[in-house]
Write a protein that holds these residues in place. Structure first.
Motif, PDB file in Angstrom:
ATOM      1  N   ASN A 159       0.852  -1.181   0.000  1.00  0.00           N
ATOM      2  CA  ASN A 159       0.000   0.000   0.000  1.00  0.00           C
ATOM      3  C   ASN A 159       0.891   1.237   0.000  1.00  0.00           C
ATOM      4  OD1 ASN A 159      -2.652   1.097  -0.037  1.00  0.00           O
ATOM      5  ND2 ASN A 159      -2.412   1.711   2.102  1.00  0.00           N
ATOM      6  N   GLU A 209      -5.178   7.892  -2.992  1.00  0.00           N
ATOM      7  CA  GLU A 209      -5.839   6.599  -3.221  1.00  0.00           C
ATOM      8  C   GLU A 209      -6.067   6.357  -4.713  1.00  0.00           C
ATOM      9  OE1 GLU A 209      -6.655   7.888   0.913  1.00  0.00           O
ATOM     10  OE2 GLU A 209      -6.903   8.855  -1.038  1.00  0.00           O
ATOM     11  N   LYS A 213      -4.335   3.396  -7.017  1.00  0.00           N
ATOM     12  CA  LYS A 213      -5.147   2.478  -7.821  1.00  0.00           C
ATOM     13  C   LYS A 213      -4.612   2.402  -9.255  1.00  0.00           C
ATOM     14  CE  LYS A 213      -9.951   1.411  -9.066  1.00  0.00           C
ATOM     15  NZ  LYS A 213     -11.369   1.843  -8.927  1.00  0.00           N
TER      16      LYS A 213
END
Length: 221
Positions: A159, A209, A213
């Motif tokens: 992440n 975010e 992605k």
């Protein structure tokens, strides 16, 4: 009696501080004061740490923060069992780690970037701090390949806020595929303590975010 005790304590502290030798070195307007408490630390490795500082630090200062410190201290410590740590212009290196990993000279590059960052008690997240430091190590390092150090391949378990090399690779992708100069602007925002949840959108037009992605879909550098 108290005076004698104080003199003994001072002598012991002095002996510990100078066990590894102390040098003040100056070059092109920069000063490095290097010392330690390991009398057996390899002199050639010590010199390589010095050389790395004078090679990478001025370039990083010029690129990221021209107001950074011109005097830095290195301390090679037998009592520190991490890798290295930086605070107030002073880098402590683990004598044990550096002796076992003498090729990992760009520990210097990562740590002196923390001096250049000079974020203090920034409101920005820690993962950005360490991600930028490893991004700079990847860009400015002089011996990463020799040390077997590189940015990791993308994995689905990662992440953006994993920090260090994972975040550094993400930042490298942003620089190459989204907007060049983002890391430098992010560094400045962290230093000015003006980071917010909207920072990435303000810099790139997308949230962190959303960027992650896209990165996960096509992470090639």
């Amino acid at each position: 009696m108290k005076k004698n005790v104080l003199l003994i304590l001072f002598s012991l502290i002095t002996a510990i501080s100078y066990a590894g030798g102390i040098d003040t070195l100056k070059k092109n307007g920069y000063t490095l004061i290097i010392s330690g408490n390991d009398a057996n630390f390899d002199n050639s490795l010590r010199q390589k740490l010095i050389n790395t500082f004078f090679e990478v630090y001025p370039d990083i200062v010029k690129e990221y923060n021209k107001n950074s410190l011109k005097q830095v201290k290195f301390f090679i410590d037998t009592a520190y069992h991490g890798v290295a740590a930086t605070d107030n212009g002073r880098v402590v290196f683990s004598s044990e780690y550096m002796t076992r990993h003498p090729a990992d000279l760009d520990v210097v590059t990562h740590e002196v970037m923390h001096i250049v960052q000079d974020y203090g008690y920034t409101n920005g997240p820690w993962w950005i701090t360490e991600g930028i430091a490893d991004y700079v190590r990847n860009e400015h390092g002089i011996a990463n390949q020799a040390a077997g150090w590189k940015l990791p391949d993308y994995k689905a378990s990662q992440n953006f806020d994993n920090s260090y090399r994972v975040t550094a690779r993400f930042f490298t992708w942003i620089e190459k595929h989204v907007k060049k100069g983002t890391v430098k602007k992010l560094d400045d925002i962290m230093r000015k303590h003006t980071y917010s949840d909207d920072t990435f959108k303000q810099l790139t037009g997308k949230t962190v975010e959303e960027l992650w992605k896209e990165y996960a879909t096509n992470p090639a550098l």
